[in-house]
Design a protein around this motif. Structure first.
Motif, mmCIF file in Angstrom:
data_model
loop_
_atom_site.group_PDB
_atom_site.id
_atom_site.type_symbol
_atom_site.label_atom_id
_atom_site.label_comp_id
_atom_site.label_asym_id
_atom_site.label_seq_id
_atom_site.Cartn_x
_atom_site.Cartn_y
_atom_site.Cartn_z
ATOM 1 N N HIS A 1 12.501 -7.199 44.197
ATOM 2 C CA HIS A 1 11.687 -8.390 44.444
ATOM 3 C C HIS A 1 12.361 -9.706 44.092
ATOM 4 N N GLY A 2 13.465 -9.636 43.383
ATOM 5 C CA GLY A 2 14.173 -10.853 43.029
ATOM 6 C C GLY A 2 13.901 -11.259 41.589
ATOM 7 N N HIS A 3 14.786 -12.124 41.080
ATOM 8 C CA HIS A 3 14.688 -12.524 39.674
ATOM 9 C C HIS A 3 13.481 -13.428 39.400
ATOM 10 N N LEU A 4 13.015 -14.174 40.419
ATOM 11 C CA LEU A 4 11.816 -15.010 40.197
ATOM 12 C C LEU A 4 10.606 -14.131 39.903
ATOM 13 N N VAL A 5 10.472 -13.031 40.649
ATOM 14 C CA VAL A 5 9.384 -12.098 40.375
ATOM 15 C C VAL A 5 9.579 -11.451 39.013
ATOM 16 N N GLY A 6 10.844 -11.189 38.679
ATOM 17 C CA GLY A 6 11.111 -10.629 37.364
ATOM 18 C C GLY A 6 10.665 -11.559 36.248
ATOM 19 N N TYR B 1 -2.602 -11.285 24.254
ATOM 20 C CA TYR B 1 -4.026 -10.997 24.378
ATOM 21 C C TYR B 1 -4.424 -9.751 23.583
ATOM 22 N N SER B 2 -3.486 -8.811 23.447
ATOM 23 C CA SER B 2 -3.803 -7.511 22.854
ATOM 24 C C SER B 2 -3.664 -7.502 21.342
ATOM 25 N N VAL B 3 -2.818 -8.371 20.785
ATOM 26 C CA VAL B 3 -2.550 -8.301 19.346
ATOM 27 C C VAL B 3 -3.489 -9.210 18.575
ATOM 28 N N ARG B 4 -3.412 -9.128 17.232
ATOM 29 C CA ARG B 4 -4.216 -9.982 16.356
ATOM 30 C C ARG B 4 -3.443 -11.274 16.054
ATOM 31 N N SER B 5 -4.165 -12.259 15.505
ATOM 32 C CA SER B 5 -3.526 -13.533 15.185
ATOM 33 C C SER B 5 -2.483 -13.377 14.079
ATOM 34 N N SER B 6 -2.615 -12.327 13.261
ATOM 35 C CA SER B 6 -1.664 -12.129 12.152
ATOM 36 C C SER B 6 -0.387 -11.417 12.593
ATOM 37 N N ASP B 7 -0.379 -10.829 13.808
ATOM 38 C CA ASP B 7 0.800 -10.110 14.293
ATOM 39 C C ASP B 7 1.814 -11.104 14.856
ATOM 40 N N LEU B 8 3.095 -10.769 14.700
ATOM 41 C CA LEU B 8 4.184 -11.595 15.213
ATOM 42 C C LEU B 8 4.743 -10.942 16.471
ATOM 43 N N VAL B 9 4.876 -11.751 17.553
ATOM 44 C CA VAL B 9 5.360 -11.238 18.827
ATOM 45 C C VAL B 9 6.628 -11.999 19.193
ATOM 46 N N ALA B 10 7.648 -11.284 19.668
ATOM 47 C CA ALA B 10 8.915 -11.916 20.022
ATOM 48 C C ALA B 10 9.499 -11.219 21.248
ATOM 49 N N ARG B 11 10.287 -11.999 21.982
ATOM 50 C CA ARG B 11 11.082 -11.390 23.055
ATOM 51 C C ARG B 11 12.399 -10.982 22.421
ATOM 52 N N PHE B 12 12.642 -9.675 22.420
ATOM 53 C CA PHE B 12 13.760 -9.130 21.670
ATOM 54 C C PHE B 12 15.057 -9.207 22.461
ATOM 55 N N GLY B 13 14.932 -9.421 23.755
ATOM 56 C CA GLY B 13 16.099 -9.518 24.608
ATOM 57 C C GLY B 13 15.846 -8.883 25.949
ATOM 58 N N GLY B 14 16.191 -9.590 27.046
ATOM 59 C CA GLY B 14 15.989 -9.040 28.378
ATOM 60 C C GLY B 14 14.537 -8.722 28.632
ATOM 61 N N GLU B 15 14.265 -7.426 28.960
ATOM 62 C CA GLU B 15 12.906 -6.990 29.217
ATOM 63 C C GLU B 15 12.293 -6.305 28.002
#
Length: 585
Positions: free
Chosen positions: A474-479, A492-506
């Motif tokens: 589909h292309g990188h824009l869709v990615g 949306y799924s986690v609590r306010s106390s949880d930490l969320v990060a993009r670890f790399g790539g996908e």
């Protein structure tokens, strides 16, 4: 010891400055309050006078219009006698007279209903409930009179009795007589409302009496004409008295200048009354009287008598309506002028208050506020606290240049602060998803290691399944869209106390402080489920189903941040090897 003494002096100086500023503000507020109060008293007097004029003008208009409705109702009831007399006559076309009578009755009923409803109308200056019993009596007499007329009209012509017809006509007279207290009540109301309206009310009443007596003049002769019998002495005497009353009223209202406010174009109405009513109308009456004195062979039927005579009274009604229309127009104009004056007075007062407040605020700003503001601003900047923009607040003099200089300093400090925050945000935030980046997560993990809190958390690593295939197909824009939507679902799924990060790539990571391994696995399962059942909608409307694999590790079994990452990564690999779209831990 010296430093301690200096601090005490500085604190005392600061307290003294605050007290001085408060005292100056209080004095200025008292001055503003006194000026505003004096201006308010003067403005209230002006507005109150204008409002009083407006209320009087509005009340006069309402009361005069209510009186007009009463006069119109009386005219309709008087006019109803014409077809009523005709329907009781001998030798008339019953169908046409009955239709005309029904029309006149309907008009009378509508007018009477209107003034009955207006008796308790809240738009009037005070309730007119005193009219209710008067109008109820009018209705009662009207019902009786109409019933008697209908009874006689239903009889064969040969059975119609002169005395019964005369009584039926007098029954209609009684209806108007019952209305007279309503005239008197309205005249008294107008006089009480505004003494200047007394003359208008009396003149209008006299004009209404002209129309009523004009109708009575014919009705007093109608009974003998209806049955074709000679006039009785009573009929002639009543007719003569009514004629004399008409001439007497006309001698008062018919002279020039007797009707105040009448427009020049309505002067022709007076000439028409002289010619048509007192000339031709009286001639018709005289012809009937001359025949009726000796014989009952009249040259016309009751219906013809009505048809010839009633139009001669039209100028009487026209004059009364023109006079009242001119009065209403004049009062409406007075109300409009009063309304305009009230609006101007209110607007001018409001504008005066605005100007006054502006001047007072300007005076305060020129006396001491600039100095207090400059001092406060410099202290705030020295303590690295933000301040509002000051440029233009000090005018064009030295104070203005001082504020410009302070503003330049503020801008430089703000730019430095924004730059620092931007650099920090760039260093710690993933630009595409808005989540923390791996560097920020590493810093948090290292801080937890240093603080000894590494055993109180779990780590979830997740990897989007077949992401390379999504990019290739589909292309990188869709990615990029898939990455952003995945980040949104995780938040949306986690609590306010949880930490969320993009670890790399996908790949994404979630730190759950204070959770055991089972709670972390349950959270991972919730994220997996939410992602799997929420297709991602592309720009062209197509839907793309996305899944992810999860690895969960607990810090209690994997001491240290690096050990926790290695364990979670191992579990993630196991989940992908086991077929993806699952949680392992």
């Amino acid at each position: 010891m010296t430093n301690h003494t200096d601090n005490e002096l500085e604190d005392r100086k600061s307290v003294g400055d605050i007290r001085s500023a408060k005292l100056l503000r209080r004095k200025l507020q008292w001055l503003i309050g006194i000026v505003v109060a004096c201006t308010g008293v003067l403005a209230t007097e002006i507005i109150a006078a204008s409002y009083s004029d407006f209320v009087i003008a509005r009340r006069n208009l309402v009361e005069v219009m209510a009186f007009c409705r009463v006069l119109d109702t009386a005219t309709y009831l008087s006019a109803e006698r014409g077809p009523s007399n005709g329907v009781m006559g001998i030798g008339v076309a019953t169908g046409s007279v009955q239709a005309r009578l029904a029309e006149f009755r309907s008009r009378s009923d509508a007018a009477l209903s209107e003034i009955i409803a207006g008796a308790t109308d809240g738009s009037r200056s005070e309730p007119a409930a005193a009219l209710s019993p008067i109008l109820a009596e009018v209705q009662r007499r009207l019902v009786i009179a109409r019933a008697e007329i209908d009874r006689i009209a239903a009889l064969p012509p040969e059975r119609r009795d002169l005395k019964e017809i005369q009584l039926a006509i007098e029954g209609m007279f009684a209806v108007i007589d019952a209305m007279r207290p309503a005239f008197d009540w309205n005249i008294q109301r107008l006089t009480n409302t505004d003494p200047d309206l007394a003359g208008i009310a009396i003149a209008a009443h006299m004009l209404a009496n002209l129309r009523e007596d004009g109708g009575r003049l014919a009705s007093q002769l109608m009974a003998p004409v209806a049955v074709g019998q000679p006039l009785e002495a009573r009929n002639i005497a009543d007719s003569e008295r009514t004629r004399g009353r008409l001439q007497e009223i006309w001698s008062v209202v018919g002279r020039p200048g007797a009707l105040p406010g009448l427009k020049p174009k309505n002067i022709a109405d007076i000439a028409a009354i002289e010619h048509e009513f007192f000339g031709e109308g009286f001639a018709i009456i005289d012809s009937v009287v001359s025949v009726g004195r000796h014989t009952g062979h009249y040259p016309m039927t009751a219906e013809q008598f009505t048809d010839r005579y009633v139009p001669k009274m039209k100028p009487l009604e026209t004059l009364r309506r023109d006079f009242m229309d001119a009065t209403v127009e004049r009062l409406a104009s007075s109300k409009t002028q009063a309304s305009i004056k009230l609006t101007i007075a209110s607007t001018a007062t409001f504008a005066l208050f605005i100007v006054l407040l502006i001047l007072m605020r300007r005076a305060r700003s020129l006396v001491f506020e600039p100095l207090l503001l400059a001092r406060h601003s410099i202290i705030e900047l020295a303590n690295d606290r933000p301040i509002a923009r000051l440029s233009g607040k000090g005018g064009e003099g030295e104070m203005g240049r001082l504020f410009d200089a302070i503003d330049v300093l503020r801008v430089r400090l703000d730019e430095r602060t924004l730059l620092m925050k931007h650099l920090e945000r760039q260093a710690e935030t993933d630009e595409l998803t808005g989540l923390l980046n791996r560097r920020a997560l590493e810093l948090i993990g290292g801080a937890e290691d240093a603080a000894g809190n590494d055993k109180n958390a779990c780590l979830i690593l997740m990897d989007i399944d077949h992401f390379k295939q999504i990019n290739d197909t589909h292309g990188h824009l869709v990615g990029d869209i898939v990455l952003k939507e995945t980040a949104r679902i995780i938040r949306y799924s986690v609590r306010s106390s949880d930490l969320v990060a993009r670890f790399g790539g996908e790949e994404f990571a979630v730190i759950t402080p204070g959770d055991d391994l089972e709670a972390a696995r349950a959270l991972a399962e919730r994220i997996r489920s939410n992602l799997a059942r929420a297709p991602i909608t592309l720009a062209d409307g197509r839907e793309l189903n996305v899944t992810a694999s999860f690895g969960v590790a607990g810090a209690d079994a994997n001491p240290g941040w690096k050990g926790l990452i290695e364990s979670a990564d191992t579990e993630l690999y196991r989940a992908k090897s086991a077929g993806r779209n699952r949680v392992c831990g």
